[in-house]
Design an enzyme around this catalytic site. Structure first.
Site: not given
Length: 377
Positions: A21, A24, A118-119, A122-123, A155, A167
């Site tokens: 986490e 990246d 929610a992590g 979704s994006s 993004e 992601d």
């Protein structure tokens, strides 16, 4: 949408990051997997040079000309379009920068069952579905890694969220029952078998209901601290430091910046350790790495919340072999690697802990490592 026939239907998944986490955007290592929850984009060609997007997220569609895309996303300042529409229109804008796209207008209708905030990215699911659709409809021929880059640019520059590329890569490259071990510097990706079913394990997601937004200040502050730490330490990115460099870093950095750096450096090592353990011993051995990842995110990176800590503690107490917050932090979800016969206990334990703490009940569900972006019809 108009009554013109659809050119097709495409979809892309959300993702769960097993471990790795905030590594990246530091050129580091991550180990995400795509999930079965997906965003779907149905796309039809138009006979004009306009792009129209509609979504179950919004009451009204947004329509612009292709030439107007550039003005929607100025180099400085917020996008000049509703936030939900900035994602699909940002992808169209980024694609037109990445390749020579014909002046063919499109209608895009978007629906998703990836939980928002929610992590679970979704994006990136929106970006992957729309990018996959448009590269086909416009005949651009871009491969999945190129489309991941397009999603990241959308993004970062269109939406204004300073995220890395994990992601988008997970959403584009996902495989069933496997994670993607990704080097975020080279973008080399290795499929790593997880074998959760064979080990009798499931990944339980505990969505706290506390929403977050990556474009807000906390995420940006953490990224700036990492850049400051790398600059002080004389390296291109924190990826270039090892655990052995931490004593020197502690002497060179202020206390807060050092904690941020220590999280990234130790988290990179946890990813490497997890991949080795998966190859050598299987998924039943990686639980302690999830636990230590959460402790680092909570104490060194300081992006957990009381709700996330409650979810993690409750899951462990109910039999999970490892648990941690996942995603950008400041809300969202925790994941718990859980023996199959403890799933109900984890669900019930998390719900009871939230009630006891006075929090709204969490949304608890399981996720399965699944395929990446694809054309469905």
């Amino acid at each position: 949408m108009t009554d013109r026939p659809a050119a097709g239907s495409w979809s892309a998944p959300g993702r769960v990051n097993l471990v790795g986490e905030h590594t990246d955007y530091n050129d580091g290592f991550v180990l995400p997997f795509a999930i079965a929850h997906r965003t779907h984009a149905v796309v039809g060609r138009r006979d004009d040079a306009r792009i129209r997007v509609a979504s179950t997220f919004a009451d009204a569609p947004v329509e612009v000309t292709l030439d107007e895309l550039e003005a929607l996303f100025p180099s400085e300042g917020a996008p000049r379009v509703a936030e939900w529409a900035a994602y699909p229109l940002g992808v169209a804008w980024a694609l037109r920068h990445a390749a020579t796209a014909p002046p063919v207008g499109v209608d895009i209708a978007i629906a998703s069952d990836v939980p928002v905030g929610a992590g679970l990215s979704s994006s990136a699911a929106i970006e992957g579905a729309v990018a996959s659709a448009l590269t086909d409809v416009w005949g651009l021929g871009l491969d999945p890694v190129a489309l991941a880059r397009v999603g990241r640019r959308a993004e970062n520059e269109a939406v204004g969220a300073p995220t890395g590329i994990m992601d988008q890569m997970a959403s584009m490259l996902g495989r069933a029952d496997a994670a993607i071990f990704l080097d975020c510097r080279s973008l080399h990706a290795e499929v790593v078998d997880l074998g959760f079913a064979a080990a009798g394990l499931e990944v339980v997601v505990i969505d706290t209901g506390v929403t977050h937004a990556h474009a807000t200040g906390g995420y940006r502050d953490r990224r700036e601290a990492c850049e400051r730490g790398a600059d002080t330490m004389g390296v291109r990115a924190l990826r270039d430091l090892s655990v052995a460099d931490l004593p020197r870093a502690e002497q060179a950095l202020d206390a807060e910046t050092f904690r941020r750096v220590r999280h990234v450096v130790t988290e990179n090592q946890r990813v490497l350790d997890a991949v080795r353990m998966l190859h050598a011993h299987g998924s039943a051995q990686i639980g302690p790495l999830l636990d230590s990842s959460h402790a680092s995110l909570r104490d060194d990176f300081e992006i957990s919340t009381p709700e996330l800590d409650t979810a993690v503690d409750a899951a462990r107490a109910a039999g999970a072999i490892g648990a941690r917050m996942t995603g950008g932090g400041f809300g969202g979800a925790a994941i718990a690697l859980t023996p199959h016969d403890c799933v109900d206990a984890v669900r019930d334990g998390a719900s009871a802990a939230f009630v006891s703490a006075g929090y709204p009940a969490p949304h608890v569900f399981t996720v399965t490592p699944s395929e990446g972006a694809r054309r469905d019809a």
